[in-house]
Motif scaffolding. Structure first.
Motif, PDB file in Angstrom:
ATOM      1  N   ASP A 107      -6.091   1.251  -0.077  1.00  0.00           N
ATOM      2  CA  ASP A 107      -5.693   0.927  -1.441  1.00  0.00           C
ATOM      3  C   ASP A 107      -6.806   1.416  -2.345  1.00  0.00           C
ATOM      4  N   THR A 135      -0.588   3.986   2.706  1.00  0.00           N
ATOM      5  CA  THR A 135      -0.896   3.510   1.357  1.00  0.00           C
ATOM      6  C   THR A 135       0.245   2.627   0.886  1.00  0.00           C
ATOM      7  N   THR A 157       0.644   7.916  -4.655  1.00  0.00           N
ATOM      8  CA  THR A 157      -0.296   8.451  -3.682  1.00  0.00           C
ATOM      9  C   THR A 157      -0.422   9.956  -3.867  1.00  0.00           C
TER      10      THR A 157
END
Lengths: 203, 325
Positions: free
Chosen positions: B157, B175, B199
């Motif tokens: 994260d 993620t 992401t």
């Protein structure tokens, strides 16, 4: 820093697809999919459990317990089913049991459960739209438990009739009856309220 | 975590066949106001803690000798001290533990955090290394060692640069919305939960695959290219050429943002400089900006440049700055 409102809502279709994918992977013992599923659904499950237990800490415990069971029994589940219905049903049963086991509300199980106490509306909230919202919330609390539960699962948790039927352990047709009755009651209340307001306004 | 979404489930088709369905659908719409819990944002710290608790509990259960659980479940102790459902639960857990899937399941996780103003290096058991940018978290399994398939999976994260050594199994970075799968390579992952976020993968050398969480198909990204998977999307953007320099400038304590919303840039500055940036109304946070400092630069000179570029002002406040029109 004050962050602006998020503007990336996942479409309902994407969410459902991801839940299905994660469910299948959990059944295959994928721990990361389990974590994703937990993170995606916990908040709604806690909110739902609060309605039954009336207490956030107990509700959170019941949801933990439900996920524990879900993981431990993962291989028994059919991944083509609805994982949402499965989780909501498990949380519901645990929450009802905790209410019963705690003997805090022993009489409730037979007829349903008591709704959590909510604050009374602020009398100074004369703003009409706000007032109607408060009223609608009160009227929802006054619905019979089964009707309110079906409506909450359908309207606020996005479950379909079949899923709600599975959660509440009734026929889909019964779910529909609960929903139609609940919406009719609310409609009649809203109409009466509107007429009342307009009479007052004219006077 | 993602904020509570304002999406309304469609009016159920089954009710549509009722003679008065029109007025019922109107009520359906009005119920937005009566949603339980109101406008609560998902508290990601609480969620992290709940997950850590659950993962720890499962780990304990699955590694604990089964006879102890049985003793707990059937022993003389005080049954009223635990809710009944728990004791019933213990019965089948004992059975499950006896079935010996000791290493299956969410193990206790190691969490490495780079706090505000910090950059942290992590050496993984397989020889790979990770450099975490400020305000980022890396989690991986406690028993991750050697080269088993599970050992080479980490959760990110925030932002990090990975140097992955080749191994028998693939290396995976998970993620909030994506899986990044690699063989042996050097690449940057930026996974931020913010407006316009998602992401973003930039590859220095080698080859990685970026795919939405749980989705098999994805986009292959080779050295010199990058791809982005926005929050809520299932398909990453096609890989395109990118300048690696700005993307990796954080590793040399520089600072860069390429065509990024001002709100995102300010949040990044808060993390990097461990400061507070208040924004007065009238500042368009969604406007995009490109800035690049290859080397370390102080916060005020960066703010000054942003202010100049966008015709904004700023002033020092307690513990930080306020940006105003």
């Amino acid at each position: 820093m004050s962050s602006p409102p998020r503007n990336s809502p996942q479409s309902a279709a994407t969410e459902v697809d991801l839940l299905r994918i994660w469910f299948r992977r959990v059944v295959e013992s994928d721990a990361t999919a389990f974590e994703s599923l937990f993170r995606a659904t916990r908040e709604n499950l806690v909110r739902y459990a609060v309605q039954i237990t009336g207490d956030e800490a107990t509700a959170a415990d019941m949801v933990q317990e439900a996920f524990l069971r879900f993981w431990q029994r993962r291989r028994e589940h059919d991944p083509s089913g609805s994982v949402k219905a499965l989780l909501f049903r498990t949380v519901r049963n645990l929450a009802l049991n905790s209410v019963r086991d705690g003997k805090r509300r022993a009489q409730l199980l037979a007829e349903g459960y008591e709704s959590p106490v909510r604050g009374t509306p602020d009398p100074e909230m004369a703003f009409a739209g706000r007032e109607l919202a408060e009223r609608v919330r009160e009227w929802m609390e006054e619905l019979p438990d089964r009707q309110r539960e079906a409506l909450t699962l359908s309207r606020f948790q996005g479950l379909n009739h079949e899923e709600i039927a599975e959660v509440m352990e009734v026929a889909p047709r019964t779910v529909n009856n609960h929903l139609v009755r609940a919406l009719r009651t609310l409609r009649d209340r809203i109409e009466a309220h509107r007429e009342g307001s307009s009479v007052q306004g004219a006077g | 975590m993602m904020a509570e979404q304002d999406k309304r489930p469609p009016f159920p088709a089954q009710i549509g066949s009722e003679p008065d369905s029109g007025s019922l659908e109107e009520v359906w719409g009005l119920l937005d106001a009566a949603a339980p819990g109101g406008s609560t944002e998902v508290d990601s710290t609480e969620l992290d803690e709940a997950w850590a608790r659950l993962a720890g509990e499962i780990h304990d259960l699955e590694t604990r000798p089964s006879n102890r659980r049985l003793a707990e479940a059937t022993g003389p102790g005080d049954p009223s001290s635990r809710p009944r459902s728990r004791i019933r639960l213990a019965w089948w857990m004992a059975v499950a533990a006896a079935a010996a899937f000791v290493l299956v399941g969410p193990p206790a996780t190691i969490m490495v955090e780079a706090g505000p103003g910090e950059i942290v290096s992590v050496a993984l058991a397989d020889g790979s290394s990770v450099e975490l940018n400020s305000g980022s978290t890396l989690r991986y399994a406690r028993w991750a060692r050697g080269d088993s398939p599970r050992a080479r999976s980490v959760r990110l994260d925030g932002e990090a640069f990975f140097e992955v050594v080749p191994g028998r199994s693939r290396f995976q970075v998970r993620t909030l919305n994506a899986d990044v799968t690699v063989l042996g390579t050097r690449f940057n992952v930026r996974a931020r939960d913010e407006p316009g976020g998602g992401t973003e993968v930039a590859v220095a050398s080698g080859r990685v695959r970026l795919a939405a969480t749980g989705v098999d198909a994805g986009v292959e990204v080779v050295g010199g290219r990058s791809s982005m998977l926005p929050l809520g999307s299932a398909e990453p953007s096609p890989a395109s050429d990118m300048a690696l320099d700005p993307i990796l400038s954080w590793r040399t304590r520089g600072f860069a943002a390429v065509d990024r919303p001002i709100g995102s840039i300010l949040a990044e500055l808060e993390r990097r400089f461990d400061t507070r940036l208040e924004v007065a109304s009238g500042v368009a946070l969604e406007e995009r900006l490109t800035i690049h400092y290859h080397e370390s630069r102080d916060l005020e000179s960066i703010l000054s440049d942003i202010a100049t570029a966008r015709g904004l002002g700023y002033r020092a406040i307690s513990g930080g700055y306020e940006i105003h029109p």
